[in-house]
Design a protein around this motif. Structure first.
Motif: not given
Length: 366
Positions: A16-23, A175-176, A257-260, A276-279
């Protein structure tokens, strides 16, 4: 760590959102490094084009199920969505029977609710992860049936049963951190000596932020380059010729995304915990614009209170104010340095290892 003697099966569910998928992808990536024989299956939504693509990049089988959203207010849609939730429950029940996972892992989202419920009936243990500062309804509905609950913020410990809730922090994909500034210049066709702003519009609520950015573009592209993640299906009527090649728009990015991130001198984003976690872990200076009247406002407040980001209120925000805030930061290297140092301290480190340790315990491996 997860041992290699016995083949494990882990069911991941979110969407539904990427936030619940990334972790979940971050966790799966780390587990695979230690035990390549672990089998994964991801249950997501039918509409999740982006989540399906992300999961596919991690070589995890993806299976969509029906899902519905329960609202905290009276709405006819609640009755319709109950039907979808029931259908999702039936699908989950038979998928779980066939896959026979050792554990089910969720990081929130309504698509996970019937999966956790079905797993509980079939006596499959589960772990749910609470990312946001304010617990979502989906996790509240799953909590009574979960074996273990992990949370990002200390204040969240009081929101769930004490005997099965622990503080871990938020995992993110390793990989981020593999971005490269030189490679980014080639991928995004960036000039070497012009600052780069990464705008992350997100999914829900992207339209309002995108509109603000587009209205500010003409002035912004005079002094910086922009990588703009608009969100899927957010068509922007922009004549690129007006911006001298300094504006680059994408629905979303996966392997790029890592390069961005590596290219960005400043990030402007919503306040979803995935971003927020990534940044935070990368020490990226940021301007945060949370979705009004949402859990994101509490997430953003935590960062603002620690002088770890610039917090802007969308209700009061104009293109002129946004332009001036960005210009002020780019012209103040000391401020950027302070924000970078402070944001890097917000998120608790070691989250990945702690969550995998809990999965390990649930699976009966000491």
């Amino acid at each position: 760590m997860l041992q290699k003697q016995k083949k494990l099966k882990i069911m991941l569910t979110g969407g539904g959102t990427i936030g619940s998928v990334s972790p979940l992808l971050a966790i799966s990536q780390k587990i695979k490094e230690k035990n390549s024989e672990v089998k994964f299956l991801f249950l997501g939504t039918y509409k999740g084009r982006v989540e399906k693509e992300l999961v596919k990049n991690y070589k995890i089988p993806f299976q969509p199920i029906f899902s519905g959203k329960l609202r905290r207010y009276l709405s006819f849609k609640n009755f319709i969505d109950l039907i979808f939730i029931f259908l999702g429950f039936v699908q989950s029940f038979f998928i779980i029977l066939k896959f026979r996972p050792n554990v089910i892992v969720s990081a929130g989202s309504f698509v996970s609710v019937p999966v956790i419920w079905a797993g509980w009936i079939l006596k499959i243990p589960s772990l749910i992860h609470q990312q946001d500062a304010v617990p979502g309804l989906a996790n509240k509905l799953m909590a009574p049936f979960a074996t273990k609950i992990t949370v990002v913020f200390e204040k969240s410990l009081k929101d769930f049963p004490k005997d099965k809730t622990i503080l871990t922090g938020n995992p993110t994909r390793e990989d981020i951190f593999a971005g490269d500034k030189k490679r980014a210049r080639e991928i995004f066709k960036l000039e070497k000596d012009l600052p780069v702003i990464l705008f992350i519009g997100g999914g829900t609520g992207a339209l309002a932020l995108n509109k603000l950015i587009i209205e500010a573009l003409l002035e912004l592209t005079k002094f910086c380059q922009i990588i703009h993640l608009t969100g899927k299906n957010k068509n922007l009527l922009v004549d690129l010729k007006n911006f001298g090649g300094n504006y680059h728009a994408y629905d979303f990015l996966t392997k790029e995304m890592p390069d961005a991130y590596a290219a960005a001198d400043l990030v402007v984003c919503r306040a979803g915990m995935g971003t927020l976690t990534e940044i935070s872990l990368m020490g990226q200076p940021a301007i945060i614009i949370p979705i009004p009247n949402s859990h994101q406002e509490k997430n953003a407040e935590i960062f603002s209170q620690k002088n770890a980001a610039i917090l802007l209120n969308q209700r009061e925000l104009t293109p002129e104010i946004l332009i001036q805030e960005i210009k002020n930061l780019l012209n103040n290297q000391e401020k950027l340095k302070i924000l970078s140092e402070n944001i890097n301290k917000v998120m608790k480190s070691g989250a990945m290892e702690k969550i995998i340790e809990e999965i390990n315990k649930i699976c009966g491996k000491k």
